[in-house]
Every structure is written in C-alpha cells, then in structure tokens.
Scaffold this active site. Sequence first.
Site, PDB file in Angstrom:
ATOM      1  CB  ALA A   1       1.463  -6.431   5.681  1.00  0.00           C
TER       2      ALA A   1
ATOM      3  CG  ASP B   1      13.259  -2.085  13.178  1.00  0.00           C
ATOM      4  OD1 ASP B   1      12.187  -1.880  13.783  1.00  0.00           O
ATOM      5  OD2 ASP B   1      13.927  -3.123  13.328  1.00  0.00           O
TER       6      ASP B   1
ATOM      7  CB  ILE C   1       4.694   0.925  10.049  1.00  0.00           C
ATOM      8  CG1 ILE C   1       5.613   1.662   9.062  1.00  0.00           C
ATOM      9  CG2 ILE C   1       5.498  -0.027  10.926  1.00  0.00           C
ATOM     10  CD1 ILE C   1       6.597   2.608   9.735  1.00  0.00           C
TER      11      ILE C   1
ATOM     12  CB  ILE D   1      -0.951  -0.002   1.201  1.00  0.00           C
ATOM     13  CG1 ILE D   1      -2.032  -1.075   1.023  1.00  0.00           C
ATOM     14  CG2 ILE D   1      -1.595   1.369   1.409  1.00  0.00           C
ATOM     15  CD1 ILE D   1      -2.906  -1.277   2.245  1.00  0.00           C
TER      16      ILE D   1
ATOM     17  CE  LYS E   1      -3.807  -1.843  11.009  1.00  0.00           C
ATOM     18  NZ  LYS E   1      -2.771  -0.981  10.405  1.00  0.00           N
TER      19      LYS E   1
ATOM     20  CE1 TYR F   1      -6.370  -6.922  10.247  1.00  0.00           C
ATOM     21  CE2 TYR F   1      -7.566  -5.600  11.848  1.00  0.00           C
ATOM     22  CZ  TYR F   1      -6.610  -5.713  10.861  1.00  0.00           C
ATOM     23  OH  TYR F   1      -5.892  -4.612  10.492  1.00  0.00           O
TER      24      TYR F   1
END
Length: 260
Positions: free
Chosen positions: A201, A70, A98, A26, A168, A161
């Site tokens: 991911a 990182d 990320i 993305i 999220k 999920y």
Amino acid sequence: MTTEHNGPALAGTRVLVCGVANDQSIAFGCAKAFRELGARVAITYAGEKALPHVKPHADAIGAELLLPLDVTQPGQLEAVFDEIDRHWGGLDSAIHSIAWAPKEDLQGGLLNCSAEGFAKAIDVSCHSFIRLARLAAPRMTNGGTLFAMSYHGATQVIENYNVMGPVKAALESSARYLAHELGPKGIRVHAISPGPLKTRAASGLKDFDLLLADAARRAPMGELVDIMDVGFTCAFLATKYARRLSGDTVYVDGGVHIMG
C-alpha cells in the site's frame, strides 16, 4: 504475553482482521500477533487477485475464516458479518487496515485532488471503518475493541502524502467519536499510527524510500518498526491490561512522531 495461571492473554477471543494483502501487510502482522496471544482469527482479502497472496499465510497461522471484502461493493461487509455470526456467533475485536485513493489524486497534490477522488478516498479509507463499527458493535455483547490504521500524516504535513493526510485526520477523529458513542457498551476504539513500513500500500506514495530512510534516521530508537510491532500493540490494547484505554491515537513508530 502470557500469565502464569490464565494462559495466553487473548485465549478464545474472536478477532476480525480486514485488509490483509500479503505477509508483509500491517493487517497480517496484526492477525499473527493476535493468534500468538491465543485469539481465533478471521481474515479478509480484497479480491480474487489477492487470494493466492493471502491464503497460504492465513492457513499457516490457523485463521478460521478467510473471506473476500471489497468495501466499495454493496453487501460484502454485511456478508462478512453473516459468516462471523454463523461461525462464531459474536466478536471481540475488529481491525480495519484498509486505505485507498485513486493514483492520480494521490500523487497529484491536494490542490489538484478531484472531488470524486477525495470522496472515494474518504469512503474506502474512513467511512468503511464507521460501517465496520456499526456492524461489529451489536456482536460485541461483552464489550470489545476496534482498531483503525492511521499515519503521522494525519496531524503533520508529510511530503507526498497528499490527500491521505486529510483522510487519515478524518479517520482519527472518527475513532474518537466512536469511542465516545460505544464506550457505554464496553467497546473501546483506537486509531493506530505506525511509522513508515515497506508495504504494498505504501509503495504508491512518491519517493517512499526517502521517507523510510528519513524515519530511520530520526527515530530515537534508531530503527524502523515492523508489522509485528504494530500487531502486538493492537493485541495488548485488546487485553484486559488495557481495559481503561480508549479513544487514543497510539503511535508505533519508534518515537519518530516526537521529533521536530
């Protein structure tokens, strides 16, 4: 998106895109879309193993900076902004793409998620966005935009999920609070919620192919979105045409989220 007299809508603006893993990620779609609208682009990648998968694509779109990041390593985020200062002297937009959780905590269900795994997921996937905003804001002297990548699992239960749902949800809430705090500085903040995409991911999620097929079946538009759909949405939100929009979670999923 162009205007007859002014050229590309983001001509000359400076954007930092964090989290490019390869040309299917993305974040890369965002970098490519911003470049198509005239922006100058800096890209970060997670580590040396990722560099061969990122550099050819960064070069292909003319990214001006390609930097390691990182977010679990102290000082690396600050080092990215030091390079931005040296190269650009400021910033207009930043995209945080990320997210990470330990595999055993991601695939084991929320009830069995360890405290350590939950903390790591929150730190990498959510608090690093807050740290990014803290560093970006002083450099956005003429205002700017910040973006964080979320998913529908933040507000609805999505099978498998697991821990990333609460993480999220925290990210979307953080975006709203940052929009409130940074609004007086002319900085707008959005959480972006793409539909399911075939990215590296996402491959860590159990039965992800079934999730993709279900999303395509349920989408009012009858098809899945791609990384450029997400990228152009972010690019639009960074233009003057969206100058009064802030604090929203913007869905880029072909309408899947409206379906019961």
